[in-house]
Design an enzyme around this catalytic site. Structure first.
Site, PDB file in Angstrom:
ATOM      1  N   ARG A  86      10.479  13.617  27.669  1.00  0.00           N
ATOM      2  CA  ARG A  86      10.841  14.406  26.491  1.00  0.00           C
ATOM      3  C   ARG A  86      10.381  15.861  26.645  1.00  0.00           C
ATOM      4  O   ARG A  86      11.093  16.791  26.265  1.00  0.00           O
ATOM      5  CB  ARG A  86      10.240  13.759  25.244  1.00  0.00           C
ATOM      6  N   LYS A 188      10.258  18.977  20.747  1.00  0.00           N
ATOM      7  CA  LYS A 188       9.006  19.273  20.054  1.00  0.00           C
ATOM      8  C   LYS A 188       8.617  20.743  20.254  1.00  0.00           C
ATOM      9  O   LYS A 188       7.547  21.055  20.775  1.00  0.00           O
ATOM     10  CB  LYS A 188       7.906  18.321  20.546  1.00  0.00           C
ATOM     11  N   GLU A 224      14.348  12.945   8.695  1.00  0.00           N
ATOM     12  CA  GLU A 224      12.990  12.538   9.067  1.00  0.00           C
ATOM     13  C   GLU A 224      12.057  12.582   7.866  1.00  0.00           C
ATOM     14  O   GLU A 224      12.374  13.152   6.834  1.00  0.00           O
ATOM     15  CB  GLU A 224      12.446  13.476  10.150  1.00  0.00           C
TER      16      GLU A 224
HETATM   17  C1  LIG Z   1       6.523  13.775  17.333  1.00  0.00           C
HETATM   18  C2  LIG Z   1       7.512  13.601  16.237  1.00  0.00           C
HETATM   19  C3  LIG Z   1       7.985  12.329  15.842  1.00  0.00           C
HETATM   20  C4  LIG Z   1       7.431  11.046  16.379  1.00  0.00           C
HETATM   21  O1  LIG Z   1       7.589  10.883  17.746  1.00  0.00           O
HETATM   22  P1  LIG Z   1       6.660   9.861  18.542  1.00  0.00           P
HETATM   23  O2  LIG Z   1       7.071  10.046  19.950  1.00  0.00           O
HETATM   24  O3  LIG Z   1       6.955   8.515  18.022  1.00  0.00           O
HETATM   25  O4  LIG Z   1       5.258  10.268  18.265  1.00  0.00           O
HETATM   26  C5  LIG Z   1       8.973  12.279  14.878  1.00  0.00           C
HETATM   27  N1  LIG Z   1       9.461  13.398  14.313  1.00  0.00           N
HETATM   28  C6  LIG Z   1       9.018  14.624  14.650  1.00  0.00           C
HETATM   29  C7  LIG Z   1       9.606  15.810  14.000  1.00  0.00           C
HETATM   30  C8  LIG Z   1       8.027  14.766  15.618  1.00  0.00           C
HETATM   31  O5  LIG Z   1       7.588  15.969  15.943  1.00  0.00           O
END
Ligand SMILES: *Cc1c(COP(=O)(O)O)cnc(C)c1O
Length: 342
Positions: A86, A188, A224
């Protein structure tokens, strides 16, 4: 040599907050070049140009994963390869040199090893691992920075939601969006998070744990929950918003999809209309920090829905129990998700 003495910390009062640990990993890369061999060093402040790309234009991304003490005493990671991949996708989207998967994994494992005294006892929390990739070189025009820094630090953490397992109450935002099509919501990127701070703070002030974001085009489909992925269950069908580019592809999300399917649930990745979710039997959100958190109540406009009488629903509980059992090695690693650190 890593410090082996027991840290002065009360494992029972851990929250999701920063505690400085002993060591950090750091590596650099010139634009167009190869990543240098990184090194471990004592945790310290960075020296960075005021003209750094990350400070001026937000050229940066982060990752988040956890090291946990398992039932057999080992220290384990959960699917760190997924975080490595990722981060590579995100680096490409943000014009940064991707960190090779092997290098990412070595960095994460070394950093956990050298901070292992900070891994809480099983069940008390985890050592949160924060990889960061940023444009650290100076640049004035809006363009990729000339130099990049990859670093990894850690912090022991407790539960993400103060209420622990008790279901949270959420509010659907009618004013704010997290991401728009074609933007950076699917990676991210560090810049994605500051705009959510005030909406989240406002919701908390009014007694909610977090807000639910709807899509920015139709204002109708759930995207989300703050920085966690959303799921709902209705008539035994598990639904979660499909990855359309505006939703972060969570490692926990994909694990819950796999786990629920393997346990015989029909799992749909589709547009989840907020009206449908309001009629669901159970709702929960998932993420590395939140794990699986039950949603007791959602407020949407002038409507309020309570799920499963405000108690943790049976499917939510089952998926939470099964996921954490695998993560803590209380159940067999049937999907090959566990990486042992030591
Ligand atoms: C990090 C994150 C998640 C969760 O991802 P994981 O890999 O399960 O920790 C979900 N939504 C957002 C916006 C994030 O930044």
């Amino acid at each position: 040599m890593p410090d082996d003495t027991e840290p002065e910390i009360d494992w029972d009062s851990l929250t999701f907050s920063f505690t400085q640990t002993d060591r950090m990993y750091m590596a650099k890369c010139e634009i167009g070049g190869e990543w240098e061999k990184g090194a471990m060093k004592d945790f310290e402040d960075l020296v960075i140009s005021p003209a750094a790309g990350v400070l001026n234009y937000g050229q940066g991304l982060f990752e988040g994963l956890k090291a946990q003490r398992a039932s057999d005493g080992s220290i384990v990671l959960f699917r760190p390869q997924q975080n490595a991949r990722r981060a590579q996708e995100g680096a490409r989207r943000l014009g940064m040199p991707p960190v090779p998967e092997e290098m990412f994994l070595d960095a994460v494992i070394s950093t956990v090893r050298e901070n292992s005294r900070w891994v809480p006892p099983m069940g008390k929390g985890a050592l949160y691992i924060r990889p960061l990739l940023m444009g650290s070189g100076p640049i004035l025009g809006v363009a990729p920075a000339p130099e990049y820094t990859f670093l990894v630090f850690t912090s022991p953490v407790g539960p993400y939601f103060k209420g622990g397992i008790t279901p949270t109450s959420l509010r659907v935002s009618d004013k704010f969006h997290r991401a728009a099509p074609g933007g950076s919501g699917g990676v991210k990127a560090i810049g994605n998070y500051a705009p959510g701070m005030i909406p989240s703070k406002m919701a908390k002030k009014e007694g909610y744990s977090e807000i639910i974001y709807l899509d920015a085009v139709n204002h109708r489909y759930i995207e989300e929950v703050g920085a966690a992925n959303f799921f709902c269950v209705k008539d035994g069908v598990v639904s979660t918003p499909a990855l359309t580019g505006t939703i972060l592809p969570g490692v926990t999300r994909s694990s819950i999809i796999e786990l629920a399917s393997s346990r015989g649930y029909e799992v749909r990745e589709e547009k989840v209309d907020v009206e449908y979710a309001m009629e669901a039997d159970e709702c929960f959100c998932v993420g590395t920090a939140a794990v699986v958190s039950s949603i007791g109540k959602i407020e949407y406009g002038d409507k309020v829905s309570e799920f499963n009488g405000g108690e943790v629903g049976p499917v939510t509980r089952q998926l939470y129990e099964e996921l954490t059992a695998i993560q803590q090695r209380r159940a067999p690693d049937e999907f090959g998700w566990i990486t042992e650190v030591e």
